[in-house]
Design a protein around this motif. Structure first.
Motif, PDB file in Angstrom:
ATOM      1  N   ILE A 261       0.853  -1.178   0.000  1.00 39.32           N
ATOM      2  CA  ILE A 261       0.000   0.000   0.000  1.00 39.32           C
ATOM      3  C   ILE A 261       0.896   1.237   0.000  1.00 39.32           C
ATOM      4  CG2 ILE A 261      -1.713   1.319   1.297  1.00 39.32           C
ATOM      5  CD1 ILE A 261      -2.827  -1.215   0.041  1.00 39.32           C
ATOM      6  N   VAL A 262       0.617   2.155  -0.919  1.00 42.55           N
ATOM      7  CA  VAL A 262       1.427   3.372  -0.986  1.00 42.55           C
ATOM      8  C   VAL A 262       0.954   4.367   0.070  1.00 42.55           C
ATOM      9  CG1 VAL A 262       1.897   3.085  -3.434  1.00 42.55           C
ATOM     10  CG2 VAL A 262      -0.110   4.386  -2.724  1.00 42.55           C
ATOM     11  N   GLY A 263       1.789   5.339   0.358  1.00 44.22           N
ATOM     12  CA  GLY A 263       1.443   6.336   1.372  1.00 44.22           C
ATOM     13  C   GLY A 263       1.774   5.815   2.756  1.00 44.22           C
ATOM     14  N   GLU A 264       0.909   6.088   3.716  1.00 43.79           N
ATOM     15  CA  GLU A 264       1.131   5.614   5.081  1.00 43.79           C
ATOM     16  C   GLU A 264       0.856   4.118   5.137  1.00 43.79           C
ATOM     17  OE1 GLU A 264      -0.277   6.540   9.690  1.00 43.79           O
ATOM     18  OE2 GLU A 264      -0.968   7.821   8.039  1.00 43.79           O
ATOM     19  N   GLN A 265       1.919   3.349   5.244  1.00 43.55           N
ATOM     20  CA  GLN A 265       1.809   1.898   5.132  1.00 43.55           C
ATOM     21  C   GLN A 265       1.106   1.299   6.343  1.00 43.55           C
ATOM     22  OE1 GLN A 265       5.478  -0.540   4.940  1.00 43.55           O
ATOM     23  NE2 GLN A 265       4.732  -1.109   2.913  1.00 43.55           N
ATOM     24  N   PRO A 266       0.083   0.461   6.139  1.00 42.91           N
ATOM     25  CA  PRO A 266      -0.566  -0.213   7.268  1.00 42.91           C
ATOM     26  C   PRO A 266       0.370  -1.261   7.864  1.00 42.91           C
ATOM     27  CG  PRO A 266      -1.428  -1.037   5.188  1.00 42.91           C
ATOM     28  CD  PRO A 266      -0.524   0.108   4.846  1.00 42.91           C
ATOM     29  N   THR A 267       0.332  -1.411   9.160  1.00 39.32           N
ATOM     30  CA  THR A 267       1.226  -2.356   9.844  1.00 39.32           C
ATOM     31  C   THR A 267       0.483  -3.133  10.917  1.00 39.32           C
ATOM     32  OG1 THR A 267       1.888  -0.695  11.489  1.00 39.32           O
ATOM     33  CG2 THR A 267       3.238  -0.867   9.485  1.00 39.32           C
ATOM     34  N   LEU A 268       1.089  -4.213  11.341  1.00 41.89           N
ATOM     35  CA  LEU A 268       0.606  -5.018  12.462  1.00 41.89           C
ATOM     36  C   LEU A 268       1.776  -5.299  13.397  1.00 41.89           C
ATOM     37  CD1 LEU A 268      -1.608  -7.622  10.574  1.00 41.89           C
ATOM     38  CD2 LEU A 268      -2.440  -5.821  12.099  1.00 41.89           C
ATOM     39  N   ASP A 269       1.481  -5.328  14.689  1.00 43.36           N
ATOM     40  CA  ASP A 269       2.503  -5.634  15.688  1.00 43.36           C
ATOM     41  C   ASP A 269       2.475  -7.109  16.060  1.00 43.36           C
ATOM     42  OD1 ASP A 269       3.228  -2.947  15.822  1.00 43.36           O
ATOM     43  OD2 ASP A 269       1.832  -2.519  17.452  1.00 43.36           O
ATOM     44  N   VAL A 270       3.598  -7.579  16.568  1.00 39.32           N
ATOM     45  CA  VAL A 270       3.708  -8.904  17.187  1.00 39.32           C
ATOM     46  C   VAL A 270       4.228  -8.677  18.603  1.00 39.32           C
ATOM     47  CG1 VAL A 270       4.683 -11.212  17.046  1.00 39.32           C
ATOM     48  CG2 VAL A 270       4.287  -9.905  14.956  1.00 39.32           C
ATOM     49  N   ALA A 271       3.597  -9.290  19.587  1.00 34.62           N
ATOM     50  CA  ALA A 271       3.967  -9.048  20.981  1.00 34.62           C
ATOM     51  C   ALA A 271       3.892 -10.333  21.788  1.00 34.62           C
ATOM     52  CB  ALA A 271       3.035  -7.988  21.595  1.00 34.62           C
TER      53      ALA A 271
END
Length: 300
Positions: A261-271
């Motif tokens: 995805i261009v622009g502000e890239q979506p992310t996910l965390d691992v914890a």
């Protein structure tokens, strides 16, 4: 709460009847009822509402059942650790991985722990984020690898974020998007989507939708049990799917093309998360290593 009364309380919860619970723990119904009353007096709160034809647990009673399960789990693990020590083993650490990821910083952390503490037996379980949180809360495991955020009822559990990865969009190789390397959020509107059920990881589910479809609800046409089945459905042309980068590259399903995805890239965390009142001595050094890993990844 002693162990015997904890067993009585769990039996009552599991069987939903004083008669069946008493039979399960091999005592008279009157004796089991009396022991529950003794527990209520010790705690100073009612645990069971006995009004009506069917008893119900009070809010305090439901918490007491959950804590009783944890207490018995600790007792069982203490016995296991004593027996392991007798065989020259230093202990055991039980880790539950979320199915969506166990590589990257998580894998490195566990590898480092194994090298530093070779006498500790690391026992691995796997499940959805929701399942791993339940396992750590109930004392079945010591550490849960999860996808934040946690649900409201679990947010008192400590959370150590170890890694962050982009969300990619998996598309069929012969899809009009198949020749593109990047997509804009607007491209996803109205396109059929394959996804996994919200119950698997409610926090991750919400975070994914909020980032990829901020102005509306995606057109989800099929739910599949996990990432692998989702990608097979995408390969069959059912729709597109959001997928964590590490998981997508690990699975490598034929017929799949991945877009960023261009622009502000979506992310996910691992914890990782755990219970602070867990007495397992093998847990503290793992937590210390996880905190060190968090600090190192946060450093510029």
């Amino acid at each position: 709460m002693n162990l015997q009364r904890a067993r009585y309380l769990i039996a009552l919860s599991d069987h939903g009847s004083f008669t069946r619970a008493a039979a399960n723990v091999h005592v008279a119904q009157s004796a089991l009822s009396q022991q529950i009353k003794v527990l209520e007096r010790e705690l100073g709160v009612p645990l069971v509402d006995r009004r009506g034809p069917q008893f119900t647990f009070t809010d305090a009673g439901r918490v007491a059942v959950r804590e009783a399960r944890f207490l018995l789990g600790c007792a069982d693990r203490a016995v296991d650790r004593i027996r392991l020590a007798a065989r020259g083993v230093d202990g055991e650490l039980r880790i539950a991985y979320t199915r969506s990821w166990a590589g990257g910083a998580v894998a490195d952390l566990v590898s480092t722990y194994r090298k530093l503490y070779p006498g500790v037996e690391v026992v691995v379980h796997r499940g959805t984020s929701a399942q791993t949180v339940d396992l750590v809360r109930n004392g079945a495991v010591d550490v849960a690898v999860v996808r934040p955020p946690l649900e409201d009822g679990d947010r008192e559990l400590p959370l150590i974020v170890l890694d962050t990865e982009p969300i990619l969009v998996a598309v069929p190789a012969d899809h009009p998007f198949g020749g593109r390397t990047t997509l804009e959020l607007g491209d996803l509107v109205g396109i059929p989507v394959v996804f996994w059920p919200e119950v698997n990881a409610p926090g991750m589910y919400s975070r994914t939708l909020e980032q990829l479809w901020p102005d509306g609800t995606p057109d989800i046409v099929r739910f599949e049990a996990d990432d692998e089945q989702v990608l097979h459905a995408v390969s069959d042309g059912v729709g597109i799917a959001p997928i964590p980068q590490g998981r997508a590259r690990m699975l490598r399903i034929p017929g799949i093309h991945l877009c960023e995805i261009v622009g502000e890239q979506p992310t996910l965390d691992v914890a990782v998360t755990y219970r602070q009142d867990n007495p397992n001595p093998a847990l503290a050094p793992f937590v210390a290593l996880a905190e060190r890993e968090r600090l190192s990844t946060a450093s510029p």
